[in-house]
Design a protein around this motif. Sequence first.
Motif, PDB file in Angstrom:
ATOM      1  N   LYS A  13       5.535  -2.441  -1.607  1.00 19.53           N
ATOM      2  CA  LYS A  13       5.585  -3.142  -2.893  1.00 19.53           C
ATOM      3  C   LYS A  13       4.941  -4.519  -2.794  1.00 19.53           C
ATOM      4  O   LYS A  13       4.340  -4.998  -3.737  1.00 19.53           O
ATOM      5  CB  LYS A  13       7.030  -3.282  -3.344  1.00 19.53           C
ATOM      6  CG  LYS A  13       7.704  -1.955  -3.570  1.00 19.53           C
ATOM      7  CD  LYS A  13       9.178  -2.117  -3.795  1.00 19.53           C
ATOM      8  CE  LYS A  13       9.826  -0.746  -3.816  1.00 19.53           C
ATOM      9  NZ  LYS A  13      11.268  -0.802  -3.775  1.00 19.53           N
ATOM     10  N   ASP A  14       5.087  -5.172  -1.641  1.00 24.29           N
ATOM     11  CA  ASP A  14       4.546  -6.510  -1.402  1.00 24.29           C
ATOM     12  C   ASP A  14       3.999  -6.532   0.022  1.00 24.29           C
ATOM     13  O   ASP A  14       4.759  -6.623   0.983  1.00 24.29           O
ATOM     14  CB  ASP A  14       5.654  -7.549  -1.585  1.00 24.29           C
ATOM     15  CG  ASP A  14       5.180  -8.980  -1.393  1.00 24.29           C
ATOM     16  OD1 ASP A  14       4.210  -9.209  -0.628  1.00 24.29           O
ATOM     17  OD2 ASP A  14       5.799  -9.885  -1.981  1.00 24.29           O
ATOM     18  N   SER A  18       6.098  -7.378   3.533  1.00 25.98           N
ATOM     19  CA  SER A  18       6.330  -6.313   4.510  1.00 25.98           C
ATOM     20  C   SER A  18       5.695  -6.641   5.853  1.00 25.98           C
ATOM     21  O   SER A  18       6.318  -6.454   6.902  1.00 25.98           O
ATOM     22  CB  SER A  18       5.804  -4.975   3.986  1.00 25.98           C
ATOM     23  OG  SER A  18       6.630  -4.510   2.939  1.00 25.98           O
ATOM     24  N   GLU A  52      -0.733  -2.160  -1.217  1.00 30.73           N
ATOM     25  CA  GLU A  52       0.046  -1.997  -2.443  1.00 30.73           C
ATOM     26  C   GLU A  52      -0.656  -0.983  -3.345  1.00 30.73           C
ATOM     27  O   GLU A  52      -1.501  -1.363  -4.159  1.00 30.73           O
ATOM     28  CB  GLU A  52       0.182  -3.337  -3.152  1.00 30.73           C
ATOM     29  CG  GLU A  52       0.872  -4.391  -2.324  1.00 30.73           C
ATOM     30  CD  GLU A  52       0.690  -5.802  -2.865  1.00 30.73           C
ATOM     31  OE1 GLU A  52       0.108  -5.981  -3.956  1.00 30.73           O
ATOM     32  OE2 GLU A  52       1.133  -6.737  -2.175  1.00 30.73           O
ATOM     33  N   ASP A  56       3.868   5.278  -7.373  1.00 33.16           N
ATOM     34  CA  ASP A  56       5.216   5.194  -6.820  1.00 33.16           C
ATOM     35  C   ASP A  56       5.162   5.418  -5.318  1.00 33.16           C
ATOM     36  O   ASP A  56       4.396   6.252  -4.829  1.00 33.16           O
ATOM     37  CB  ASP A  56       6.131   6.236  -7.459  1.00 33.16           C
ATOM     38  CG  ASP A  56       6.486   5.902  -8.900  1.00 33.16           C
ATOM     39  OD1 ASP A  56       6.456   4.710  -9.251  1.00 33.16           O
ATOM     40  OD2 ASP A  56       6.801   6.842  -9.650  1.00 33.16           O
ATOM     41  N   ILE A  57       5.983   4.690  -4.603  1.00 37.70           N
ATOM     42  CA  ILE A  57       5.997   4.774  -3.148  1.00 37.70           C
ATOM     43  C   ILE A  57       7.057   5.770  -2.712  1.00 37.70           C
ATOM     44  O   ILE A  57       8.227   5.669  -3.102  1.00 37.70           O
ATOM     45  CB  ILE A  57       6.278   3.387  -2.530  1.00 37.70           C
ATOM     46  CG1 ILE A  57       5.157   2.422  -2.898  1.00 37.70           C
ATOM     47  CG2 ILE A  57       6.446   3.487  -1.017  1.00 37.70           C
ATOM     48  CD1 ILE A  57       5.443   0.983  -2.528  1.00 37.70           C
ATOM     49  N   ALA A 112      10.102  -2.265   1.718  1.00 35.56           N
ATOM     50  CA  ALA A 112       9.565  -1.279   0.778  1.00 35.56           C
ATOM     51  C   ALA A 112      10.455  -0.045   0.665  1.00 35.56           C
ATOM     52  O   ALA A 112      10.154   0.866  -0.099  1.00 35.56           O
ATOM     53  CB  ALA A 112       8.150  -0.868   1.203  1.00 35.56           C
TER      54      ALA A 112
END
Length: 124
Positions: A13-14, A18, A52, A56-57, A112
């Motif tokens: 996400k960042d 991370s 990023e 969706d992760i 994340a």
Amino acid sequence: MPVTFNHTIIAVKDREASARFFRELLELPEAPSWGPFINIQLDGGVLLQFAEPPVDIQMQHYAFLVDDELFDRAYARLRDGGVEHWADPRMRRPGETNTEHGGRGVYFKDPAGHAIELITRPYL
């Protein structure tokens, strides 16, 4: 030429948060980064590339083999940082480490949401 592992891209996400989390936890220096990646270099030239993606992760699992001294320091950082952790991958033994496979291990989630494992002895 023998086959070796070179790099993997970890969806986060960042990417800066991370990469910083792993650098601080595993005591790794900054590595040259480019394009959409923030990189961390492990022994043997292996790169972890944090990116990023615009999707969706999905949770992934990453296991790191560390020596006993780094395990102690990293585990202290997890505890001191209030990172929830478990002795098992099913998260049934919170706040503990394990002594499986002749070493020690711990499971936790990174910023994340990926499932991370630190072990002091390889499984094989």
